[in-house]
Write a protein that holds these residues in place. Structure first.
Motif, PDB file in Angstrom:
ATOM      1  N   VAL A 340       0.859  -1.187   0.000  1.00 30.99           N
ATOM      2  CA  VAL A 340       0.000   0.000   0.000  1.00 30.99           C
ATOM      3  C   VAL A 340       0.888   1.228   0.000  1.00 30.99           C
ATOM      4  N   ASP A 341       0.535   2.252  -0.768  1.00 30.49           N
ATOM      5  CA  ASP A 341       1.266   3.522  -0.750  1.00 30.49           C
ATOM      6  C   ASP A 341       0.270   4.672  -0.699  1.00 30.49           C
ATOM      7  N   LEU A 342       0.725   5.802  -0.174  1.00 34.52           N
ATOM      8  CA  LEU A 342      -0.125   6.992   0.002  1.00 34.52           C
ATOM      9  C   LEU A 342       0.528   8.182  -0.685  1.00 34.52           C
ATOM     10  N   ALA A 343      -0.220   8.844  -1.560  1.00 31.29           N
ATOM     11  CA  ALA A 343       0.281  10.037  -2.241  1.00 31.29           C
ATOM     12  C   ALA A 343       0.276  11.216  -1.285  1.00 31.29           C
ATOM     13  N   ASP A 344       1.208  12.154  -1.497  1.00 30.47           N
ATOM     14  CA  ASP A 344       1.252  13.363  -0.671  1.00 30.47           C
ATOM     15  C   ASP A 344      -0.028  14.175  -0.873  1.00 30.47           C
ATOM     16  N   SER A 345      -0.566  14.705   0.193  1.00 23.94           N
ATOM     17  CA  SER A 345      -1.811  15.469   0.102  1.00 23.94           C
ATOM     18  C   SER A 345      -1.814  16.551   1.159  1.00 23.94           C
ATOM     19  N   ASP A 346      -2.583  17.596   0.900  1.00 26.02           N
ATOM     20  CA  ASP A 346      -2.728  18.697   1.846  1.00 26.02           C
ATOM     21  C   ASP A 346      -3.736  18.321   2.925  1.00 26.02           C
ATOM     22  N   ARG A 347      -3.817  19.170   3.928  1.00 24.87           N
ATOM     23  CA  ARG A 347      -4.746  18.965   5.028  1.00 24.87           C
ATOM     24  C   ARG A 347      -6.183  19.062   4.510  1.00 24.87           C
ATOM     25  N   ALA A 348      -7.020  18.100   4.904  1.00 17.30           N
ATOM     26  CA  ALA A 348      -8.425  18.072   4.457  1.00 17.30           C
ATOM     27  C   ALA A 348      -9.298  17.736   5.659  1.00 17.30           C
ATOM     28  N   VAL A 349      -9.913  18.749   6.242  1.00 19.82           N
ATOM     29  CA  VAL A 349     -10.692  18.577   7.469  1.00 19.82           C
ATOM     30  C   VAL A 349     -12.169  18.445   7.123  1.00 19.82           C
ATOM     31  N   ALA A 350     -12.828  17.458   7.745  1.00 25.75           N
ATOM     32  CA  ALA A 350     -14.265  17.254   7.541  1.00 25.75           C
ATOM     33  C   ALA A 350     -14.886  16.830   8.865  1.00 25.75           C
ATOM     34  N   PHE A 351     -16.193  16.992   8.971  1.00 20.80           N
ATOM     35  CA  PHE A 351     -16.939  16.636  10.177  1.00 20.80           C
ATOM     36  C   PHE A 351     -17.483  15.225   9.969  1.00 20.80           C
ATOM     37  N   VAL A 352     -16.816  14.205  10.547  1.00 25.00           N
ATOM     38  CA  VAL A 352     -17.159  12.811  10.285  1.00 25.00           C
ATOM     39  C   VAL A 352     -17.089  12.011  11.583  1.00 25.00           C
ATOM     40  N   ARG A 353     -17.511  10.726  11.468  1.00 23.38           N
ATOM     41  CA  ARG A 353     -17.309   9.752  12.539  1.00 23.38           C
ATOM     42  C   ARG A 353     -16.033   8.981  12.192  1.00 23.38           C
ATOM     43  N   PRO A 354     -14.950   9.237  12.880  1.00 24.55           N
ATOM     44  CA  PRO A 354     -13.643   8.737  12.425  1.00 24.55           C
ATOM     45  C   PRO A 354     -13.550   7.222  12.348  1.00 24.55           C
ATOM     46  N   GLN A 355     -14.137   6.494  13.299  1.00 21.52           N
ATOM     47  CA  GLN A 355     -14.024   5.042  13.255  1.00 21.52           C
ATOM     48  C   GLN A 355     -14.743   4.459  12.048  1.00 21.52           C
ATOM     49  N   GLN A 356     -15.856   5.059  11.696  1.00 18.02           N
ATOM     50  CA  GLN A 356     -16.578   4.571  10.515  1.00 18.02           C
ATOM     51  C   GLN A 356     -15.797   4.845   9.235  1.00 18.02           C
ATOM     52  N   ILE A 357     -15.206   6.046   9.113  1.00 21.92           N
ATOM     53  CA  ILE A 357     -14.417   6.353   7.922  1.00 21.92           C
ATOM     54  C   ILE A 357     -13.181   5.456   7.872  1.00 21.92           C
ATOM     55  N   ARG A 358     -12.586   5.214   9.033  1.00 21.09           N
ATOM     56  CA  ARG A 358     -11.434   4.313   9.073  1.00 21.09           C
ATOM     57  C   ARG A 358     -11.825   2.910   8.581  1.00 21.09           C
ATOM     58  N   ARG A 359     -12.988   2.444   9.008  1.00 22.88           N
ATOM     59  CA  ARG A 359     -13.425   1.117   8.583  1.00 22.88           C
ATOM     60  C   ARG A 359     -13.723   1.081   7.088  1.00 22.88           C
ATOM     61  N   ALA A 360     -14.367   2.123   6.597  1.00 23.59           N
ATOM     62  CA  ALA A 360     -14.654   2.164   5.160  1.00 23.59           C
ATOM     63  C   ALA A 360     -13.362   2.162   4.345  1.00 23.59           C
ATOM     64  N   LEU A 361     -12.370   2.936   4.777  1.00 22.99           N
ATOM     65  CA  LEU A 361     -11.107   2.988   4.043  1.00 22.99           C
ATOM     66  C   LEU A 361     -10.378   1.644   4.116  1.00 22.99           C
ATOM     67  N   ARG A 362     -10.403   0.982   5.276  1.00 23.83           N
ATOM     68  CA  ARG A 362      -9.761  -0.331   5.400  1.00 23.83           C
ATOM     69  C   ARG A 362     -10.418  -1.337   4.457  1.00 23.83           C
ATOM     70  N   ASN A 363     -11.751  -1.297   4.358  1.00 27.81           N
ATOM     71  CA  ASN A 363     -12.427  -2.226   3.447  1.00 27.81           C
ATOM     72  C   ASN A 363     -11.987  -2.007   2.008  1.00 27.81           C
ATOM     73  N   LEU A 364     -11.862  -0.768   1.587  1.00 27.11           N
ATOM     74  CA  LEU A 364     -11.448  -0.490   0.207  1.00 27.11           C
ATOM     75  C   LEU A 364     -10.002  -0.936  -0.030  1.00 27.11           C
ATOM     76  N   ILE A 365      -9.137  -0.683   0.936  1.00 32.41           N
ATOM     77  CA  ILE A 365      -7.740  -1.087   0.770  1.00 32.41           C
ATOM     78  C   ILE A 365      -7.624  -2.610   0.725  1.00 32.41           C
ATOM     79  N   GLU A 366      -8.361  -3.319   1.581  1.00 33.55           N
ATOM     80  CA  GLU A 366      -8.335  -4.786   1.562  1.00 33.55           C
ATOM     81  C   GLU A 366      -8.821  -5.311   0.222  1.00 33.55           C
ATOM     82  N   ASN A 367      -9.898  -4.738  -0.323  1.00 31.61           N
ATOM     83  CA  ASN A 367     -10.372  -5.169  -1.641  1.00 31.61           C
ATOM     84  C   ASN A 367      -9.324  -4.927  -2.708  1.00 31.61           C
ATOM     85  N   ALA A 368      -8.656  -3.751  -2.653  1.00 27.74           N
ATOM     86  CA  ALA A 368      -7.639  -3.434  -3.658  1.00 27.74           C
ATOM     87  C   ALA A 368      -6.475  -4.424  -3.594  1.00 27.74           C
TER      88      ALA A 368
END
Length: 459
Positions: A340-368
């Motif tokens: 897995v690699d991560l491209a450089d990116s600027d700060r991006a702040v949003a009003f979210v539920r962090p554990q849910q976003i973390r889980r969604a991102l993990r699911n996408l990375i596992e599928n990839a």
């Protein structure tokens, strides 16, 4: 730049606008009819004095009173007689021709029963001395009694072949006050009709707005405040029905959560027992396979429970830097040796539920990683949204199966072999998490090959 909307979007606004347009059209028709009638009356008022003098003169001419010469009438008709003259041949009238007065005069003569052979009318502008009453009124107002411009009407009538009678009369020299009166009447009508309509509309709109807000809140959080039962009868019945429906749905969802909690507890207990028993298996390879199967069952159970509870999360939303969150998730995979690699990116702040976003991102990375060998993660800001993209180097997905892959228990690989993927709940769970955040999950094939899955979140 926002496009100007002339047509209101609310029901109350549309009703008020339609009533206003209807009043305007009705007043326009009324204005046309009144203006036509007023023009006819004004034309009659201009024509009548001259017609009256001509009829008096014809009644008083010499051959009607004696056989010798012209006899002038006595008394009150002397003034009219001075404004009338008899001529031989068609007279030349000064000023501009007035065919409308000619037609009106012909109608008036016909109504009276006087037969005329032909008519001619003309009007000229000329200064005339003020009338006695006008001089008195000007003197009372402190204004100088000056001559003012007016119009003089000349009407010629052929009463016998070659014999004409010509009469003059004062034209209309006062400006009509009809238009301001009609505008004032229209404004009063608008106030009388629209003011109660606006009041009723606001009384209807207040509970409707509260009802809309409560429904939107329910869609976001799975819970909503009850709506005040007020307003007109129909609106009050609607809010009462909504409150009853809300109470039933919340009760059903609460019962579902309790049932899922019980199911999860009851299933985890035998799984824990199986894990303990698996540790007693002497064959190390068999023990490892049994432990792996138990872990997969635990993950599947957790995915099913998470998908069933989607929309009713107990986690509170907070401001999170999604670039930092993505970096932490990627680091976890890198520590496990995942490509897995991560491209450089600027700060991006949003009003979210962090554990849910973390889980969604993990699911996408596992599928990839499972389907595309490698995961390329990037975070970017696009207008008013933040995009977390996970791309892979795999074969991608056929365009006609994109929507199907977002459904629960759907897998790209047709078999149920655990070595080639999970139970097909990953993308369905990610879509449910995005819906709870008013976001979107997008799938697209990359031009260079592979699939790109993107989490689109409001900034």
């Amino acid at each position: 730049m926002k496009r100007l909307r002339l047509w209101p979007q609310s029901l109350v606004g549309q009703i008020i606008l339609l009533v206003a347009i209807g009043l305007f059209v009705a007043q326009a028709i009324n204005f046309g009819l009144l203006l036509r009638e007023r023009s006819r009356l004004a034309l009659t008022g201009q024509t009548a004095p001259a017609v009256y003098r001509i009829i008096n003169a014809l009644d008083a001419r010499a051959d009607r009173w004696s056989g010798q010469g012209e006899a002038r009438p006595q008394g009150r008709n002397r003034r009219d007689w001075r404004a009338v003259r008899f001529v031989e041949g068609r007279p030349v009238l000064p000023g501009n021709p007035r065919p409308d007065i000619e037609r009106r005069a012909a109608d008036m003569f016909a109504d009276i029963g006087v037969t005329v052979r032909s008519l001619a009318a003309a009007e000229e502008a000329r200064p005339t001395p003020m009338r006695r009453w006008d001089r008195i009124r000007a003197r009372a107002n402190g204004e100088p009694p000056e001559a003012r411009p007016a119009t003089r009407l000349t009407l010629a009538v052929e009463y016998e072949p070659g014999r004409w009678v010509v009469a003059q009369a004062r034209g209309g020299d006062r400006s009509p006050r009809f238009l301001p009166w009609l505008i004032g009447q229209t404004l009063i009508l608008y106030i009388i009709v629209l003011a109660p309509l606006v009041w009723i509309g606001r009384r209807m709109a207040r509970p409707m707005r509260q009802l809309t807000g409560s429904a939107q809140q329910f869609a976001r959080t799975g819970a909503a405040d009850p709506v005040d039962e007020r307003g007109p009868g129909d609106v009050r019945d609607l809010t009462m029905a909504f409150n009853a429906m809300r109470a039933r749905i919340i009760a059903m969802l609460d019962e579902k959560d309790r049932m899922l909690g019980a199911i999860g507890h009851d299933l985890r207990t035998p799984l824990a027992s199986l894990r303990v028993r698996a540790e007693s298996v002497e064959d190390e390879g068999e023990r490892a396979r049994m432990s792996q199967t138990i872990d997969e069952m635990n993950r599947m159970l957790e995915d099913i429970l998470s998908l069933a509870r989607a929309g009713r999360s107990t986690e509170s939303a907070q401001k999170v830097d999604l670039a930092s969150l993505a970096d932490a998730v990627v680091e976890d995979f890198i520590e496990l040796g995942s490509p897995v690699d991560l491209a450089d990116s600027d700060r991006a702040v949003a009003f979210v539920r962090p554990q849910q976003i973390r889980r969604a991102l993990r699911n996408l990375i596992e599928n990839a990683i499972v389907y595309g060998d490698r995961a390329h993660v990037s975070v970017s800001r696009e207008g008013g949204t933040i995009r977390i993209a996970v791309a892979d180097d795999g074969p991608g997905i056929a365009q006609d199966r994109m929507a199907e892959m977002l459904e629960p228990f759907t897998r790209l690989e047709g078999s149920r072999n655990r070595e080639t993927g999970g139970a097909g709940l990953g993308l369905a769970l990610v879509r449910a998490i995005m819906a709870e955040h008013q976001g979107e999950l997008r799938l697209a094939n990359r031009p260079q090959g592979g699939l790109e899955a993107s989490l689109i979140l409001p900034a």
